[in-house]
Design a protein around this motif. Structure first.
Motif, PDB file in Angstrom:
ATOM      1  N   UNK A 262       0.818  -1.216   0.000  1.00  0.00           N
ATOM      2  CA  UNK A 262       0.000   0.000   0.000  1.00  0.00           C
ATOM      3  C   UNK A 262       0.851   1.264   0.000  1.00  0.00           C
ATOM      4  N   UNK A 263       2.159   1.116   0.215  1.00  0.00           N
ATOM      5  CA  UNK A 263       3.048   2.285   0.107  1.00  0.00           C
ATOM      6  C   UNK A 263       4.449   1.809  -0.241  1.00  0.00           C
ATOM      7  N   UNK A 264       5.087   2.539  -1.162  1.00  0.00           N
ATOM      8  CA  UNK A 264       6.457   2.256  -1.568  1.00  0.00           C
ATOM      9  C   UNK A 264       7.176   3.585  -1.747  1.00  0.00           C
ATOM     10  N   UNK A 265       8.187   3.824  -0.921  1.00  0.00           N
ATOM     11  CA  UNK A 265       8.900   5.098  -1.005  1.00  0.00           C
ATOM     12  C   UNK A 265       9.515   5.330  -2.377  1.00  0.00           C
ATOM     13  N   UNK A 266       9.798   4.248  -3.079  1.00  0.00           N
ATOM     14  CA  UNK A 266      10.399   4.372  -4.410  1.00  0.00           C
ATOM     15  C   UNK A 266       9.401   4.820  -5.476  1.00  0.00           C
TER      16      UNK A 266
END
Length: 285
Positions: A262-266
């Motif tokens: 649900x979240x990927x810093x990339x």
């Protein structure tokens, strides 16, 4: 998340295959029951840290309005495979954070760290599994996931594989995240500082649940998480020492990241307007 009918079919048809694999693999992943006092010591919480079972092979952490609790390994390790079976806080766990992580001496200011953090939620809503990697004091490498099961109903195995080539996060032997050594591209990698294995249960309702919008309901306290069947393997002849993903592992990793990340810093362009961190450019999975 996949919205097409083909994607939904893939999502559900792959899950039974994973369950079958787990039945075969978990028996070799977790190496039986060990007394927690053999390898771990309390870090805080007093009587909120409890070992139980006839062999002291179960442990619980509790959180109330006065304190959380935690424990840490007695030894430091440089590389290894670390497995822990955990059952998370059930019911309304909003504001609570249950952790499993490796950390070097934080007093250096340039510490290394590998994090599992389980962010509680209101009853009936899913936990958020938050992961992060710190190298020489630099973190901000968050990836977050929903789980494909209820982590409060039964024990599940959460594992960290850490060698000179990569760091791998696994849930029930399914890889969910891989952080590869990209030192040749100038990215610090965790290979100089030994680390202890920690776990804790604490309150963070200023940020943990929906960005701090949902507060801890202390009428539900004490909140309790449960542990059993830990394994710490540092033998260099172990399979984990040269661990890499084969075709099956890559397929499982893509499955998790497609449907449950649900979240990927990339992929957070707003956060990195000047360009993504270097390791994101070399991400190969």
């Amino acid at each position: 998340m996949g919205n097409s009918s083909n994607g939904d079919h893939e999502k559900h048809s792959f899950a039974p295959q994973i369950v079958m694999v787990l039945v075969l693999m978990l028996s070799t992943t977790v190496h039986g029951a060990h007394h927690f006092d053999n390898s771990f010591q309390q870090t805080f919480g007093g009587e909120r840290v409890k070992t139980y079972g006839s062999r002291g092979d179960h442990l619980s952490l509790s959180l109330d309005q006065y304190s959380g609790s935690g424990f840490a390994s007695k030894k430091d390790y440089l590389f290894g495979r670390f497995d822990m079976q955990m059952k998370l806080v059930a019911g309304n766990s909003a504001g609570t954070v249950t952790t499993l992580y490796l950390q070097s001496d934080p007093s250096t200011g340039r510490h290394d760290e590998i994090d599992f953090e389980f962010l509680g939620n209101v009853s009936g809503q899913p936990y958020t599994l938050h992961t992060n990697v710190f190298g020489e004091g630099k973190g901000s490498r968050e990836q977050q996931f929903r789980l494909w099961f209820d982590p409060t109903k039964n024990y599940h195995t959460y594992s960290i594989v850490w060698n000179s080539r990569l760091i791998m996060f696994l849930v029930d032997e399914i890889p969910i995240r891989v952080f590869v050594n990209h030192e040749k591209h100038g990215v610090p990698f965790l290979k100089k500082q030994p680390m202890k294995l920690y776990s804790s249960l604490w309150e963070a309702d200023d940020w943990a649940t929906q960005g701090g919008l949902v507060k801890t309901d202390w009428s539900k306290a004490p909140f309790t998480a449960y542990y059993r069947n830990y394994n710490i393997d540092t033998e260099r002849n172990g399979h984990w020492w040269n661990h890499d993903l084969d075709a099956t592992g890559r397929r499982r990793l893509r499955w998790v990241q497609r449907y449950y990340m649900i979240y990927n810093y990339c992929k957070d362009a707003n956060r990195f307007p000047q360009g993504y961190p270097t390791e994101c450019k070399h991400y190969r999975f």
